[in-house]
Design a protein around this motif. Structure first.
Motif, short mmCIF file in Angstrom:
data_model
loop_
_atom_site.label_atom_id
_atom_site.label_comp_id
_atom_site.label_asym_id
_atom_site.label_seq_id
_atom_site.Cartn_x
_atom_site.Cartn_y
_atom_site.Cartn_z
N SER A 78 -6.25 8.01 5.25
CA SER A 78 -4.81 8.29 5.35
C SER A 78 -4.42 8.88 6.70
CB SER A 78 -4.37 9.24 4.24
OG SER A 78 -4.61 8.65 2.98
N ASP B 289 -0.13 8.04 5.06
CA ASP B 289 0.23 8.27 3.66
C ASP B 289 0.48 9.78 3.56
OD1 ASP B 289 0.71 7.80 1.03
OD2 ASP B 289 -1.37 7.34 0.49
N CYS C 53 3.64 9.03 -5.21
CA CYS C 53 2.55 8.70 -5.14
C CYS C 53 1.85 9.28 -6.34
CB CYS C 53 2.24 8.69 -3.72
SG CYS C 53 3.55 8.63 -2.47
#
Lengths: 347, 347
Positions: free
Chosen positions: B44, B341, B21
């Motif tokens: 997230s 995430d 990421c």
């Protein structure tokens, strides 16, 4: 480490050689942009070169696009406490607290009352306390009043003592010992994006009790002398107990070290009043890639306060730094000439 | 003092038993009042009890007039770093820095290259480094890479190392090892008047190099393990040199002590991920007169990161605190279930 217990104690001991308005600090209205300010941000400072130098520096460092612009995160301002933010004459208030505590406890604690150093303290015999290479008597009194006690209990003792504090030439309480012009300077700097810190040889736990109320400086922006605390759960209750281990003396060379320990970057503004502040004045202003400013409060006023700081050798606390000031461009503030008010006044 | 060198080194040594990421943290738009927020402050985080518990706490403590209102100055939030703000799998980045430095310098420093502990490090023999009561090998490597060097030179070394850092399952650079959901939590807290601090066993000087850019946390709000610095003027230039004296280990019982040393008041929000954080979770939440919140990041995700934290005895780093969590009402965040995430993503 170059800084030792002795330097802190020496500053307390020196106080013994000295001879030597009310309510919390008012927040005066001021503008972030003094160029268009209708209100004087520092009314207790007389007009003149001293005041103008401060205002010029703040304006230069906060003018976006200017060559001297300092980004907000780097606007770190550090202030000594004793003699800079408040009066250390006739003695630093923390020493007054120590003596107050001894006096308060002795009648109820026979073992304490028999202690030779406690007796010396009660008799006002500071010479005995300060004797010895490590000023063992004073260290002993500090241990009796600043260690072996939980943090909340210690804070309560300080708060209780504060109520009766009286600066001889100022007002009642700690506010009465606080310099109005320096409070205005703190407020002016903060209004211009500066983050203000105390960096003092005084005890960090001591100052944190009142720094927010008195100066608008929160506990996490107080740097001072300290010792380790022990953590444990006592019957499930988190308990921090003050000790005399791992003593850190935030004075002289210890001041840049304390700034690094607690702040982690170089200040651009530094105010002090004694040779104990010389190292942090140097750290702030010498070879700093950013514009920087050093200021020394010179205690010249024998009427409104005490003129004590440049009389070697007995009570001279501002000898070396005063000599270095012109060389390094440090601004020397003359209390008589530059301040039209000294102590925080009653509203 | 109850905290010793060993606890810090043990956490580094434990890392050797782990298997494992991009771009700086984006500042997502969010509202200080989530009750009317059109934008999710923590996208997230999956909807559910975990996310709701955080939002409820922030809303309760920031609602003026409510019984759980916490005044702004007391909104202190503390975050562990390794395993809480960024990944410590396969090893804490600071250990990667140590190994990088040894590897970089050995070819040009014959004496260094001959050092048995340097040889062990270059051979990846962490067991030898961690041997001995005081993990003398690791301490020796720390001394070689973290002391006897000026602060600016040390910072330059860290910056140089940062450029090539790669988290195996994350993105490039330190940002690629950073948890997106925790960054959002930091931002959300700050938008609601919380002051965010790191309280980590990692080195304070190490973290201060990148904490502001990576987490939005300025140097003066970083609490970590530290040692004394020496100040002197070298040819008129103020110089701070790192030493290995007066080591303070900001881990386990050292965390409440570090919080007291640097912040000076009790936090009301604490996030950690290991038994090393248990003492500061207790300090934050037990018997606190203010509402308080404890949060534990539980490393359950073997796909997106590494599931390593609750496997005693070899690599178990979250055993005691996980057991204590339900009793004390600490929120356990399950990475698999609660985060959609993990690492900061490329923009």
């Amino acid at each position: 480490m170059k800084y030792t217990r002795s330097s802190f104690l020496l500053s307390i001991a020196t106080a013994g050689a000295l001879l030597a308005c009310e309510a919390p600090a008012p927040t005066r209205a001021n503008s972030a942009d003094t160029s268009i300010a209708a209100v004087d941000p520092m009314p207790s400072w007389n007009a003149g070169a001293t005041k103008q130098a401060i205002i010029d520096f703040v304006q230069r460092t906060t003018t976006e696009g200017g060559t001297d612009f300092v980004p907000v995160p780097e606007r770190i301002a550090v202030f000594d406490n004793d003699g800079t933010l408040w009066s250390e004459a006739p003695m630093p208030p923390q020493l007054a607290f120590v003596l107050h505590e001894i006096k308060r406890r002795a009648p109820n604690e026979p073992a304490l009352a028999k202690d030779p150093m406690v007796k010396a303290a009660l008799a006002g015999d500071l010479a005995t306390l300060a004797a010895g290479k490590h000023h063992d008597g004073l260290m002993h009194l500090l241990a009796l009043t600043h260690a072996g006690i939980t943090v909340p209990d210690y804070q309560a003792n300080v708060r209780e003592w504060m109520k009766g504090f009286q600066q001889p030439k100022g007002g009642a309480g700690l506010a009465g010992a606080t310099y109005q012009p320096v409070l205005e300077l703190l407020t002016y700097l903060r209004a211009n994006g500066y983050k203000t810190f105390i960096v003092s040889g005084g005890g960090i736990d001591f100052m944190r009790v009142f720094a927010e109320e008195l100066y608008g400086i929160p506990p996490e922006q107080v740097v001072g002398s300290s010792a380790a605390v022990d953590f444990e759960l006592v019957n499930g209750v988190p308990t921090l107990t003050k000790t005399m281990e791992d003593i850190f003396v935030d004075d002289k060379d210890g001041k840049p070290a304390g700034i690094h320990r607690h702040i982690g970057r170089r200040p651009v503004f530094c105010a002090g009043n004694s040779d104990g502040d010389q190292a942090m004045l140097e750290y702030t202003t010498l070879n700093n890639p950013r514009p920087s400013f050093g200021l020394i409060v010179h205690h010249t006023d024998s009427v409104r306060e005490t003129a004590y700081d440049a009389k070697p050798p007995v009570s001279g606390t501002l000898i070396s730094a005063l000599t270095a000031a012109p060389k390094h461009g440090w601004l020397v503030v003359d209390m008589v000439k530059d301040w039209n008010d000294v102590f925080v006044s009653a509203k």
